[in-house]
Design a protein around this motif. Structure first.
Motif, mmCIF file in Angstrom:
data_model
loop_
_atom_site.group_PDB
_atom_site.id
_atom_site.type_symbol
_atom_site.label_atom_id
_atom_site.label_comp_id
_atom_site.label_asym_id
_atom_site.label_seq_id
_atom_site.Cartn_x
_atom_site.Cartn_y
_atom_site.Cartn_z
ATOM 1 N N ALA A 1 26.884 90.633 51.809
ATOM 2 C CA ALA A 1 25.611 91.023 52.000
ATOM 3 C C ALA A 1 25.462 91.662 52.754
ATOM 4 O O ALA A 1 24.136 92.662 52.546
ATOM 5 C CB ALA A 1 25.242 89.142 52.091
ATOM 6 N N PRO A 2 26.162 91.400 54.097
ATOM 7 C CA PRO A 2 25.565 92.292 55.340
ATOM 8 C C PRO A 2 25.602 93.580 55.260
ATOM 9 O O PRO A 2 25.110 94.686 55.533
ATOM 10 C CB PRO A 2 25.895 91.685 56.243
ATOM 11 N N THR A 3 26.915 93.695 54.531
ATOM 12 C CA THR A 3 27.130 94.919 54.493
ATOM 13 C C THR A 3 26.888 96.104 53.741
ATOM 14 O O THR A 3 26.645 97.014 53.261
ATOM 15 C CB THR A 3 28.735 95.297 53.761
ATOM 16 N N GLU A 4 26.069 95.339 52.629
ATOM 17 C CA GLU A 4 25.254 96.090 51.243
ATOM 18 C C GLU A 4 23.924 95.993 51.982
ATOM 19 O O GLU A 4 22.803 97.351 51.759
ATOM 20 C CB GLU A 4 25.277 94.939 50.108
ATOM 21 N N LEU A 5 23.407 94.969 52.386
ATOM 22 C CA LEU A 5 22.031 95.240 53.117
ATOM 23 C C LEU A 5 21.768 96.438 53.942
ATOM 24 O O LEU A 5 20.875 97.310 53.886
ATOM 25 C CB LEU A 5 21.478 93.649 53.514
ATOM 26 N N THR A 6 22.739 96.980 54.642
ATOM 27 C CA THR A 6 22.634 97.419 56.005
ATOM 28 C C THR A 6 23.043 98.808 54.903
ATOM 29 O O THR A 6 22.390 100.335 55.614
ATOM 30 C CB THR A 6 23.868 97.673 56.794
ATOM 31 N N ALA A 7 24.057 98.783 54.547
ATOM 32 C CA ALA A 7 23.773 100.385 53.536
ATOM 33 C C ALA A 7 22.332 100.639 52.812
ATOM 34 O O ALA A 7 22.431 101.945 52.860
ATOM 35 C CB ALA A 7 24.971 100.488 52.683
ATOM 36 N N ALA A 8 22.300 99.908 52.389
ATOM 37 C CA ALA A 8 20.419 99.932 51.182
ATOM 38 C C ALA A 8 19.240 100.299 52.183
ATOM 39 O O ALA A 8 18.932 101.460 52.146
ATOM 40 C CB ALA A 8 20.227 99.004 51.217
ATOM 41 N N THR A 9 19.539 99.411 54.034
ATOM 42 C CA THR A 9 18.889 100.537 54.468
ATOM 43 C C THR A 9 18.970 101.830 54.892
ATOM 44 O O THR A 9 18.004 102.807 55.720
ATOM 45 C CB THR A 9 18.461 98.957 56.114
ATOM 46 N N ILE A 10 20.216 101.774 55.687
ATOM 47 C CA ILE A 10 20.474 103.401 55.857
ATOM 48 C C ILE A 10 20.003 104.868 55.118
ATOM 49 O O ILE A 10 19.389 105.612 55.533
ATOM 50 C CB ILE A 10 22.124 103.234 56.005
ATOM 51 N N GLY A 11 20.516 103.783 53.553
ATOM 52 C CA GLY A 11 19.817 105.322 52.541
ATOM 53 C C GLY A 11 18.887 105.113 52.577
ATOM 54 O O GLY A 11 17.951 106.239 52.408
ATOM 55 N N ALA A 12 17.751 104.233 52.975
ATOM 56 C CA ALA A 12 16.845 104.804 53.193
ATOM 57 C C ALA A 12 16.217 105.003 54.239
ATOM 58 O O ALA A 12 14.809 106.343 54.055
ATOM 59 C CB ALA A 12 15.855 103.043 52.875
ATOM 60 N N LYS A 13 16.442 104.569 55.132
ATOM 61 C CA LYS A 13 16.115 105.701 56.648
ATOM 62 C C LYS A 13 16.722 106.697 56.349
ATOM 63 O O LYS A 13 16.061 107.575 56.998
ATOM 64 C CB LYS A 13 16.700 105.118 57.688
ATOM 65 N N ALA A 14 17.423 107.444 55.600
ATOM 66 C CA ALA A 14 17.664 108.739 55.157
ATOM 67 C C ALA A 14 16.654 109.785 54.770
ATOM 68 O O ALA A 14 16.760 110.901 54.871
ATOM 69 C CB ALA A 14 19.269 108.985 54.940
ATOM 70 N N MET A 15 16.527 109.380 53.958
ATOM 71 C CA MET A 15 14.973 109.233 53.400
ATOM 72 C C MET A 15 13.714 109.669 54.773
ATOM 73 O O MET A 15 12.724 109.777 53.727
ATOM 74 C CB MET A 15 14.463 109.240 52.251
ATOM 75 N N GLY A 16 14.013 108.907 55.454
ATOM 76 C CA GLY A 16 13.011 108.442 56.543
ATOM 77 C C GLY A 16 12.188 107.453 56.077
ATOM 78 O O GLY A 16 10.566 107.478 56.520
ATOM 79 N N ILE A 17 12.223 106.596 55.194
ATOM 80 C CA ILE A 17 11.343 105.326 54.467
ATOM 81 C C ILE A 17 12.618 104.507 55.057
ATOM 82 O O ILE A 17 13.475 104.413 54.998
ATOM 83 C CB ILE A 17 11.608 105.895 53.346
ATOM 84 N N GLU A 18 11.164 102.979 55.534
ATOM 85 C CA GLU A 18 11.538 101.539 55.854
ATOM 86 C C GLU A 18 12.336 101.279 54.841
ATOM 87 O O GLU A 18 11.182 100.906 53.868
ATOM 88 C CB GLU A 18 11.082 101.358 56.875
#
Length: 232
Positions: free
Chosen positions: A95-112
């Motif tokens: 779960a932490p890995t998937e949540l981190t990956a989803a967060t990184i994906g959003a930040k790549a678009m400049g969005i929280e």
């Protein structure tokens, strides 16, 4: 903009997720049957009763991690929808890995991740990041797993006792590494670790008098830790 959740929870997303989750379940059944088979043909020195006990111990020990994954999945469902959360946590389970990956994906678009600006593009970026992150693990397993046996033989040189000690040391090292971060974070995470450790010691003492309890100790200690963290 939350209209992207119509896409994230679309019936077609569920349909595309089902085959992968079903395949994961089938693999689990096949592995379990293979494990019992090698004991029946005496490839390993285990009785069927010992295999059943080991299976039960694993199932009980999985309760703690499964509950934590379920809690994270509920949070992820609110942001990336049910199908993708169900799919990713069924095949990865970290779960932490998937949540981190989803967060990184959003930040790549400049969005929280999970903010009011999180829309369809950020959602797509999160999905791609989670998927590509998982592909790396699959490629490594596919290309190098069969070679690990040779490495094991060179290290242990056929000494099963030494191999058991090496595996035990590896488990202690990884568990200690994972726990240290929570202890240093303080707060509820610190008290969860302390409570789980104390409960594990108590359970070990009790299980010396009640041997049948021993196989449930790890799962019970995890649950105690989570309850303490939730209360704090």
């Amino acid at each position: 903009m939350k209209d992207y959740l119509q896409v994230a929870n679309d019936p077609w997303m569920w349909i595309m997720a089902v085959p992968v989750v079903v395949l994961t379940g089938i693999q689990g059944i096949i592995f379990a049957k293979k494990a019992f088979h090698v004991s029946e043909v005496k490839v390993v020195n285990l009785t069927r009763e010992q295999c059943i006990k080991a299976f039960r111990v694993g199932a009980v020990s999985a309760v703690g991690p499964a509950v934590s994954v379920f809690i994270v999945m509920l949070g992820m469902m609110a942001v990336i929808g049910g199908p993708m959360s169900w799919l990713r946590l069924s095949i990865i389970g970290a779960a932490p890995t998937e949540l981190t990956a989803a967060t990184i994906g959003a930040k790549a678009m400049g969005i929280e991740f999970g903010s009011s600006e999180y829309g369809i593009k950020a959602y797509a970026s999160s999905v791609w990041t989670m998927t590509l992150n998982g592909c790396g693990w699959l490629l490594f397993c596919g290309l190098f797993t069969h070679k690990l046996g040779a490495i094991k033989d060179k290290v242990a040189k056929g000494d099963t006792r030494l191999m058991g000690e090496i595996c035990g040391a590896a488990i202690l090292g990884t568990s200690g590494y994972l726990l240290t971060g929570h202890l240093l974070a303080g707060g509820a995470r610190l008290w969860a670790g302390v409570a789980a450790a104390i409960s594990m010691v108590i359970l070990e003492i009790v299980s010396d008098k009640v041997p049948k309890l021993k196989e449930y100790n790890l799962g019970l200690a995890m649950i105690v830790g989570m309850i303490v963290a939730a209360v704090i």
